[in-house]
Design an enzyme around this catalytic site. Structure first.
Site, short mmCIF file in Angstrom:
data_model
loop_
_atom_site.label_atom_id
_atom_site.label_comp_id
_atom_site.label_asym_id
_atom_site.label_seq_id
_atom_site.Cartn_x
_atom_site.Cartn_y
_atom_site.Cartn_z
N SER A 127 0.81 -1.23 0.00
CA SER A 127 0.00 0.00 0.00
C SER A 127 0.84 1.27 0.00
O SER A 127 1.90 1.33 0.63
CB SER A 127 -0.87 -0.01 1.26
OG SER A 127 -1.42 1.25 1.50
N GLU A 129 0.16 3.63 1.73
CA GLU A 129 0.19 4.05 3.14
C GLU A 129 1.58 3.79 3.76
O GLU A 129 1.95 4.41 4.74
CB GLU A 129 -0.92 3.31 3.91
CG GLU A 129 -1.13 3.72 5.35
CD GLU A 129 -1.76 5.10 5.61
OE1 GLU A 129 -2.42 5.64 4.70
OE2 GLU A 129 -1.54 5.64 6.70
N TYR A 153 -1.54 0.40 10.51
CA TYR A 153 -1.81 -0.30 9.24
C TYR A 153 -0.59 -0.18 8.30
O TYR A 153 -0.12 -1.19 7.76
CB TYR A 153 -3.06 0.30 8.59
CG TYR A 153 -3.29 -0.13 7.15
CD1 TYR A 153 -3.96 -1.30 6.86
CD2 TYR A 153 -2.85 0.67 6.09
CE1 TYR A 153 -4.18 -1.69 5.54
CE2 TYR A 153 -3.06 0.28 4.77
CZ TYR A 153 -3.72 -0.89 4.50
OH TYR A 153 -3.93 -1.28 3.19
#
Ligand code: NAP
Ligand code: G4F
Length: 324
Positions: A127, A129, A153
């Site tokens: 990701s 992220e 996460y």
């Protein structure tokens, strides 16, 4: 016939990937996590349910024996690891479970491949992220950008990303990371900001809601369509070498821009939007814009949906469903 096993098959991406792989002639198997409301669990795969019903199995990323049983029996050609606790804000509330599904779950799958199906090619849903607030001088994030996550996460995804690279080098497993930037669709969970905005706006238009309450309107994301991104996943596993690839649109928009487009299109006054600290994160990722040139050069992939076409499809979906 090539076989593919998908963790998270009933999620947004899993459902589109399953449809795509069936169209490409794969036999598709899927892992379902047990849920007490069985009848709600497969709504995203209803249209293809009959084709795959016999190939759906209960298992859990945190339950190694359940994974080993399936992988050692099916020995899939491709294994797509899309299962995760995938909500960034919730990862602050459930850091251990988030880490277990993502970090431990990825090691569990790689260990199954290593011990019982070494020819299986592995795709990891990495990701954007993971980058946190790192940005290159030209405003982009790419494969070489430092990864300094700002959420539990993102941190768990970075661990999984690294373990994939480590198993690839150490044990010669064909294991690749797709570093995917945000991608959306009418199938997106309604607690992610895009589908929350599209759904609430249609509710307001139909007199079913008074206001839309959001958190940070200034955050910027590189939003693409999930259908485009699942094509990239298959291309990554069919590439000659295992590698790590950014998949993005190369454009960025703020949450405010997203709201402006939806509210203007539906002719709703902007004063129906309020903000609340309830939706602010303890630590925010401010801006994402991905450079997907490595993926494009290697596979020819590029996005087909525009930002506005994607939003239009989400609005149309809610207009049909809410008027029902
Ligand atoms: P999603 O809609 O939240 O789907 C996640 C899937 O994982 C669901 O099928 C869920 O099952 C399953 N799952 C959760 N915990 C599990 C467990 N312990 N064992 C087995 N399965 C479990 O997410 P998505 O948007 O499709 O994203 C797919 C993957 O890509 C995720 O790993 C996500 O982190 C990653 N990713 C997504 C984006 C994006 O913008 N969408 C971008 C980059 C990376 P239930 O529904 O039954 O709980
Ligand atoms: O839609 P979001 O929750 O997505 P976020 O946090 O970017 O995560 C998604 O994309 C990642 C890829 O970068 C995936 F890995 C991850 O699995 C997930 O799919 O929030 C987007 C932005 C954030 O900056 C958030 O603070 O929208 C802001 N926001 C403002 N108001 C809100 C809200 N987010 C949510 N969920 N709800 C709000 O009311």
């Amino acid at each position: 016939m090539k076989t593919a096993l998908i963790t998270g098959i009933n999620g947004q991406d899993g459902s589109y990937l399953c449809e795509h792989l069936l169209q490409e002639g794969y036999k598709v198997y899927g892992i379902l996590k047990r849920n007490s409301v069985t009848e709600n669990q497969t709504f995203r795969i209803n249209s293809i349910f009959d084709e795959i019903a016999d190939n759906l199995e209960y298992a859990d990323l945190t339950d190694m024996p359940s994974l080993l049983r399936l992988i050692s029996t099916i020995k899939p050609d491709h294994l797509y690891n899309l299962g995760a606790q995938s909500h960034v804000q919730i990862s602050f509330n459930q850091p251990v479970y988030t880490s277990k599904t993502i970090s431990e779950g990825t090691i569990n799958l790689l260990e199954c491949i290593k011990s019982s199906s070494p020819k299986t090619k592995f795709y990891q849903a990495s990701s954007s992220e993971m980058f946190g607030n790192s940005i290159e001088k030209d405003g982009f994030q790419r494969e070489s950008t430092p990864m300094i996550p700002v959420s539990p996460y993102g941190s768990a995804k970075l661990f999984a990303y690294n373990i994939v690279r480590i198993y690839r080098k150490s044990y010669k497993i064909f294991a690749s990371n797709g570093i995917l930037f945000n991608h959306e669709s009418p199938r997106r969970g309604i607690n992610f900001v895009t589908n929350k905005i599209a759904r609430e706006a249609v509710m307001i238009k139909n007199g079913l809601s008074d206001k839309l309450v959001l958190g940070n309107l200034q955050a910027k994301r590189d939003w693409g369509h999930a259908k485009d991104y699942v094509r990239a996943m298959e291309m990554i596993l069919n590439h000659k070498e295992p590698d790590d690839f950014v998949c993005a649109t190369g454009q960025t928009h703020s949450v405010q821009d997203f709201c402006d487009y939806v509210f203007k299109k539906l002719n709703i006054p902007m004063n129906k939007i309020e903000t609340s600290s309830k939706y602010l994160r303890p630590y925010e990722l401010e801006e994402l814009k991905g450079d997907f040139s490595k993926l494009k050069n290697a596979t020819g992939w590029k996005p087909e949906y525009t930002f506005h076409e994607m939003i239009d499809e989400m609005i149309e979906h809610w207009e049909k469903n809410i008027s029902k």
